[in-house]
Design an enzyme around this catalytic site. Structure first.
Site, short mmCIF file in Angstrom:
data_model
loop_
_atom_site.label_atom_id
_atom_site.label_comp_id
_atom_site.label_asym_id
_atom_site.label_seq_id
_atom_site.Cartn_x
_atom_site.Cartn_y
_atom_site.Cartn_z
CG ASP A 35 37.08 42.17 -32.63
OD1 ASP A 35 37.03 43.65 -32.50
OD2 ASP A 35 36.65 41.19 -31.87
CG HIS A 103 32.69 35.58 -28.26
ND1 HIS A 103 32.60 35.50 -26.35
CD2 HIS A 103 34.14 36.36 -27.74
CE1 HIS A 103 33.69 37.36 -25.72
NE2 HIS A 103 34.92 36.47 -27.01
#
Length: 117
Positions: A35, A103
């Site tokens: 991320d 996700h």
């Protein structure tokens, strides 16, 4: 059409290699990458290569790929040496979903209190 890449989807562009990401795992059906705004020492996103708006839509349409997401989530955690971790699927803007491509967030490497927030 559900499952097909979307021209305006950030994650579809990552799958296609049009946008760079720090990819740590890739399978026939999934891609896992770090991320860009991590909320824990380990914060990895695992996405299906097919496009569905959220995990519920993915599970309803292609349950085998939803299962692949969970298997890859474990592989990511194992690869980062995590004994404890959290798998989060945000669904809808009210839950904090900002990219409307299914996700999983894999979070670990620090204490994760409950409830989250």
């Amino acid at each position: 059409m559900a499952g097909e890449p979307q021209d305006d989807c950030l994650f579809c562009k990552i799958v296609a290699g049009q946008i760079p990401a720090t990819i740590i795992r890739e399978t026939e059906t999934t891609v896992a990458f770090r991320d860009i705004n991590p909320q824990a020492p380990t914060h990895v996103l695992v996405i299906p290569k097919v496009h569905y708006a959220n995990a519920a839509d993915l599970a309803a349409a292609e349950p085998e790929i939803a299962a692949d997401l969970l298997r890859e989530s474990r592989a990511v955690a194992d690869g980062d040496g995590l004994e404890s971790y959290r798998i989060v699927f945000n669904t809808g803007t009210g839950a904090g979903q900002t990219v409307f491509h299914a996700h999983a967030h894999i979070l670990g490497g620090r204490g994760l209190q409950w409830p989250p927030g």
